[in-house]
Design a protein around this motif. Structure first.
Motif, PDB file in Angstrom:
ATOM      1  N   THR A   9      45.252  26.832   3.717  1.00  0.00           N
ATOM      2  CA  THR A   9      45.645  28.082   4.393  1.00  0.00           C
ATOM      3  C   THR A   9      44.708  29.235   4.043  1.00  0.00           C
ATOM      4  O   THR A   9      44.314  29.997   4.913  1.00  0.00           O
ATOM      5  N   VAL A  10      44.342  29.349   2.765  1.00  0.00           N
ATOM      6  CA  VAL A  10      43.548  30.521   2.363  1.00  0.00           C
ATOM      7  C   VAL A  10      42.052  30.351   2.624  1.00  0.00           C
ATOM      8  O   VAL A  10      41.316  31.339   2.592  1.00  0.00           O
ATOM      9  N   THR A  11      41.599  29.136   2.878  1.00  0.00           N
ATOM     10  CA  THR A  11      40.152  28.942   3.027  1.00  0.00           C
ATOM     11  C   THR A  11      39.693  28.768   4.476  1.00  0.00           C
ATOM     12  O   THR A  11      38.524  28.996   4.773  1.00  0.00           O
ATOM     13  N   GLY A  16      42.174  30.899  15.487  1.00  0.00           N
ATOM     14  CA  GLY A  16      43.547  30.409  15.519  1.00  0.00           C
ATOM     15  C   GLY A  16      44.139  30.054  14.162  1.00  0.00           C
ATOM     16  O   GLY A  16      45.340  29.819  14.052  1.00  0.00           O
ATOM     17  N   THR A  17      43.328  30.026  13.096  1.00  0.00           N
ATOM     18  CA  THR A  17      43.874  29.706  11.775  1.00  0.00           C
ATOM     19  C   THR A  17      44.577  30.951  11.204  1.00  0.00           C
ATOM     20  O   THR A  17      44.195  32.084  11.521  1.00  0.00           O
ATOM     21  N   PRO A  18      45.592  30.756  10.348  1.00  0.00           N
ATOM     22  CA  PRO A  18      46.313  31.929   9.807  1.00  0.00           C
ATOM     23  C   PRO A  18      45.400  32.903   9.051  1.00  0.00           C
ATOM     24  O   PRO A  18      45.460  34.113   9.275  1.00  0.00           O
ATOM     25  N   TRP A 167      34.126  31.535   1.736  1.00  0.00           N
ATOM     26  CA  TRP A 167      34.174  32.974   1.487  1.00  0.00           C
ATOM     27  C   TRP A 167      35.033  33.343   0.281  1.00  0.00           C
ATOM     28  O   TRP A 167      34.711  34.259  -0.477  1.00  0.00           O
ATOM     29  N   LEU A 168      36.156  32.602   0.073  1.00  0.00           N
ATOM     30  CA  LEU A 168      37.100  33.014  -0.970  1.00  0.00           C
ATOM     31  C   LEU A 168      36.517  32.813  -2.368  1.00  0.00           C
ATOM     32  O   LEU A 168      36.840  33.561  -3.293  1.00  0.00           O
ATOM     33  N   ARG A 372      45.471  35.719  -4.866  1.00  0.00           N
ATOM     34  CA  ARG A 372      45.958  34.590  -4.046  1.00  0.00           C
ATOM     35  C   ARG A 372      47.383  34.835  -3.575  1.00  0.00           C
ATOM     36  O   ARG A 372      47.725  34.536  -2.439  1.00  0.00           O
ATOM     37  N   ARG A 373      48.218  35.367  -4.488  1.00  0.00           N
ATOM     38  CA  ARG A 373      49.604  35.678  -4.085  1.00  0.00           C
ATOM     39  C   ARG A 373      49.605  36.696  -2.954  1.00  0.00           C
ATOM     40  O   ARG A 373      50.300  36.559  -1.956  1.00  0.00           O
TER      41      ARG A 373
END
Ligand code: FES
Ligand SMILES: [Fe+2]
Length: 438
Positions: A9-11, A16-18, A167-168, A372-373
């Motif tokens: 999810t975060v990467t 269209g990705t969250p 990027w993260l 991250r949270r």
């Protein structure tokens, strides 16, 4: 540690990705102004997995449109800049800066087919050497009034570099205050004029360079507090004589950070996905006291990259120039004096997308976990149409997004919280561009 699902999810930032939708809701660096100049001011760029063409219109405005012609898919980055838009070389279709197809010269004269054709187009604006684009839907939000945007151009310097990882990883490196004690340590003091020299300059009142100071005091107390722009991160190191070394850095949500660079300089650095396995960092450095020596800074930075891709000379293919003899006697990394290379190595060496399901985080990773949270919460909030940190809805809320304050200072143990704010306030009121900051 993240679950596999959360790491995905975060990467992932494609259309269209969250996380992609969240990042697109912010103005994002798309190119350096200097990349798109000269005889034919147009360039193919890739942003969040989308292929685009950025060009300057005849009236000097910026236009960012899809790279491939709606007709039969030809590459528009080679197109002709004429008649108020970009004309495809294959059959002459002309697209305006808003993506509308204005002409289809091979179609019958009375045809209105062109009115039905439109390619994607995104708003752009220029600030201090960088073209920013808004890839979210609807009206773009006003740009925040961060220092890097309000600083007069002569007090700034912009640059970019390609990092071959997600990027993260880049962002997490920038908000991790404990790595500076190790990764950027210099075993000797080299007075040569290299980028990042500020790291080897003396911290006033300590008789030591910043590199030595943080290297000797490698166990900072890390505190993280939320703010309008994202997170403020304190790294406080205990020095002799009841003193503290206080370093205040910031996460500028969602993909930038602001850190001090010597006494008078600060920089804001964004990490912008090209796709999920590579990204560009973009930086605006600003000086509160003196106009920047752009020529020297540019020479230093250009020596570290190859154009036109801004790929780093030291990269995975050459082991980032790793030299074991240098590692024994001169630098902690053995990868040269450029602190940017150290950061690049750290995050590229993890692999293109770090597997966060197998890492082991400690208390010194507090800022990384807090981010991250925040990111996961904001992805959910954005999906639900709720506001997320660092977004302005009108000029008033944009004006409230200021600073962020970033400082590196030595303070008395008692009252260090007041001390750094006083020092920061003084720097701002005494700045030649204080007017822009008030
Ligand atoms: S492919 Fe572009 S005009 Fe035909
Ligand atoms: Fe670093």
């Amino acid at each position: 540690m993240l679950s596999r699902e959360d790491n995905e999810t975060v990467t992932r930032t494609g259309p269209g990705t969250p996380a992609g939708k969240l990042l697109r809701a912010y103005w994002q660096p798309a190119a350096l102004v200097s990349e798109i100049s000269g005889e034919r001011p147009a360039k193919a760029i890739r942003l969040f997995g989308e292929d685009l063409v950025l060009y300057r219109t005849g009236t000097g405005d910026w236009a960012l449109v899809s790279r491939f012609c709606a007709h039969r898919g030809v590459d528009l980055s080679f197109g002709r800049l004429e008649d108020g838009g970009l004309r495809c070389l294959y059959h002459g279709w002309l697209y305006g800066p808003d993506g509308r197809c204005l002409e289809q010269p091979a179609e019958p004269e009375q045809s209105r087919f062109h009115e039905k054709v439109r390619i994607a187009a995104y708003p752009c604006l220029e600030r201090n050497g960088i073209v920013f684009a808004y890839l979210g839907g609807g009206e773009p939000p006003p740009l925040p009034c961060y220092d890097c945007f309000v600083a007069p151009q002569e007090y700034t310097f912009a640059f970019k570099g390609l990092w071959e990882c997600n990027w993260l990883q880049g962002v997490e490196g920038g908000i991790d205050p404990s790595h500076v004690s190790f990764l950027h340590r210099f075993l000797d003091e080299d007075p040569r004029e290299t980028y990042g020299q500020q790291f080897r300059e003396e911290v006033a009142g300590t008789g030591k360079s910043l590199s030595h100071l943080v290297g000797e005091h490698y166990r900072p107390d890390i505190e993280v507090e939320p703010d309008e722009h994202g997170l403020r991160v304190f790294a406080v190191r205990t020095l002799p004589d009841r003193q503290r070394h206080v370093r205040v850095t910031n996460l500028v949500f969602p993909n930038a950070f602001v850190v001090p660079f010597g006494d008078d300089q600060v920089f804001c650095q964004w990490h912008v996905p090209i796709d999920d396995r590579s990204h560009y960092w973009y930086m605006i450095l600003y000086d509160f006291r003196t106009p920047t020596d752009k020529e020297t800074l540019l020479r230093q930075r250009l020596s570290a990259v190859t154009l036109p891709d801004y790929r780093c000379v030291r990269n995975r293919e050459n082991d980032w120039g790793f030299d074991p003899a240098e590692q024994r006697s001169r630098t902690y990394t053995g990868m040269g004096l450029d602190i940017n290379v150290h950061d690049q190595w750290a995050v590229e060496s993890m692999g293109a997308i770090q597997d966060r399901t197998v890492e082991r985080l400690g208390v010194s990773d507090r800022a990384v976990t807090a981010n991250r949270r925040l990111l996961l919460r904001a992805i959910t909030a954005h999906e639900a149409g709720r506001p997320t940190p660092g977004t302005a809805t009108d000029q008033r809320s944009a004006a409230a997004l200021r600073g962020p304050l970033a400082v590196d200072t030595v303070a008395p143990a008692e009252g260090w919280r007041e001390h750094w704010r006083t020092r920061e306030a003084k720097r701002r009121t005494e700045s030649p561009w204080a007017g822009a900051l008030s």
